[in-house]
Design an enzyme around this catalytic site. Structure first.
Site, short mmCIF file in Angstrom:
data_model
loop_
_atom_site.label_atom_id
_atom_site.label_comp_id
_atom_site.label_asym_id
_atom_site.label_seq_id
_atom_site.Cartn_x
_atom_site.Cartn_y
_atom_site.Cartn_z
N GLU A 1 8.95 55.79 25.92
CA GLU A 1 8.89 54.35 26.20
C GLU A 1 7.46 53.90 26.50
O GLU A 1 7.02 52.85 26.04
CB GLU A 1 9.80 54.01 27.39
CG GLU A 1 11.27 54.25 27.15
CD GLU A 1 11.72 55.66 27.54
OE1 GLU A 1 10.93 56.62 27.40
OE2 GLU A 1 12.87 55.80 27.99
N CYS B 1 13.30 56.31 32.49
CA CYS B 1 12.99 56.83 33.83
C CYS B 1 12.31 55.75 34.67
O CYS B 1 11.88 54.70 34.17
CB CYS B 1 12.12 58.07 33.73
SG CYS B 1 10.38 57.72 33.37
N CYS C 1 8.82 54.63 33.59
CA CYS C 1 8.86 53.77 32.39
C CYS C 1 9.36 52.38 32.75
O CYS C 1 8.85 51.38 32.25
CB CYS C 1 9.73 54.40 31.30
SG CYS C 1 8.92 55.81 30.53
N GLU D 1 4.74 65.94 25.01
CA GLU D 1 4.59 66.83 26.16
C GLU D 1 3.27 67.61 26.11
O GLU D 1 2.54 67.57 25.12
CB GLU D 1 5.80 67.77 26.24
CG GLU D 1 7.08 66.96 26.48
CD GLU D 1 8.31 67.81 26.73
OE1 GLU D 1 8.28 69.04 26.51
OE2 GLU D 1 9.32 67.21 27.16
N ASN E 1 8.46 60.98 22.97
CA ASN E 1 7.82 61.68 24.10
C ASN E 1 6.88 62.76 23.60
O ASN E 1 7.16 63.46 22.61
CB ASN E 1 8.86 62.23 25.09
CG ASN E 1 9.92 63.12 24.49
OD1 ASN E 1 10.35 62.91 23.36
ND2 ASN E 1 10.34 64.11 25.23
N CYS F 1 6.23 59.84 28.37
CA CYS F 1 7.55 59.45 27.87
C CYS F 1 7.42 58.59 26.61
O CYS F 1 6.40 57.92 26.39
CB CYS F 1 8.29 58.62 28.91
SG CYS F 1 8.80 59.53 30.37
N1 THU Z 1 11.41 61.30 28.86
C1 THU Z 1 11.18 60.18 28.13
O1 THU Z 1 10.54 60.22 27.06
N2 THU Z 1 11.65 59.01 28.59
C2 THU Z 1 12.35 58.87 29.75
O2 THU Z 1 12.64 57.76 30.15
C3 THU Z 1 12.76 60.04 30.50
C4 THU Z 1 12.15 61.32 30.09
C5 THU Z 1 10.87 62.57 28.38
C6 THU Z 1 9.78 63.13 29.24
C7 THU Z 1 9.86 64.59 28.92
O3 THU Z 1 9.12 64.86 27.73
C8 THU Z 1 11.34 64.82 28.61
O4 THU Z 1 11.88 63.54 28.34
C9 THU Z 1 12.12 65.47 29.74
O5 THU Z 1 11.93 64.80 30.94
#
Ligand code: THU
Length: 160
Positions: free
Chosen positions: A75, A112, A115, A64, A62, A73
């Site tokens: 994925e 999530c 994704c 940010e 991920n 994310c």
């Molecule tokens: N995140 C992911 O990388 N994948 C997911 O399926 C859920 C959330 C990340 C997004 C963000 O950087 C952090 O987790 C918190 O939500």
């Protein structure tokens, strides 16, 4: 009025040790990718690894952003890379590992909704299941035979 019951099927393993070596190896690649997560805002880091039919392994973490919605994310970072670099190669399997840096994450963390929608697009495009394994930093591992098991009532191209 008719009631519809939607059921799904998942396999739950007590630990990673119960899984075959090739799955453990892919999860290890996801763990390594997770270390490259850029997540200073959530302190929640996610790593993923995709196995392609040509044996290529694509990883992602991920990423940010100070403008929160601009982040992505793990994925989707990985699957969009696979889709752009290997558009005609089937994605066989995806391993996901996630956890917080401020508390222990010992339950499996599923991808999530956004994704799942993105992974569904590639599964439908390639007309073959993408097997998914997900876990927290430790503990149980969940396996889904395909993304479809994680996203009933998918929105897809047939409605457009
Ligand atoms: N995140 C992911 O990388 N994948 C997911 O399926 C859920 C959330 C990340 C997004 C963000 O950087 C952090 O987790 C918190 O939500």
């Amino acid at each position: 009025m008719k009631e519809i019951k939607i059921e799904t099927l998942l396999n739950v393993y007590e630990t990673l040790d119960e899984l075959p070596k090739d799955v453990v190896d892919l999860m290890t690649r996801a763990m390594e990718a997770r270390e490259k997560s850029y997540s200073p805002y959530s302190n929640f880091s996610v790593g993923t690894a995709l196995l392609l039919e040509n044996n290529e392994i694509i990883t992602g973490s991920n990423q940010e952003n100070a403008s929160y919605p601009s982040g992505l994310c793990a994925e989707r970072t990985a699957i969009f890379y696979a889709g752009s670099q290997f558009p005609d190669v089937t994605i066989k399997r995806m391993a996901i590992i996630a956890g917080s840096r401020v508390k222990t994450t010992d339950q499996p963390i599923p991808p999530c909704g956004a994704c799942r929608q993105s992974i569904a697009e590639y599964e439908i495009k390639q007309d073959a299941p993408i097997e998914i394994y997900f876990m927290g930093e430790k503990g149980k591992v969940v396996r889904s035979h395909s993304l479809a098991n994680l996203l009933p009532l998918v929105f897809d191209k047939t409605v457009l």
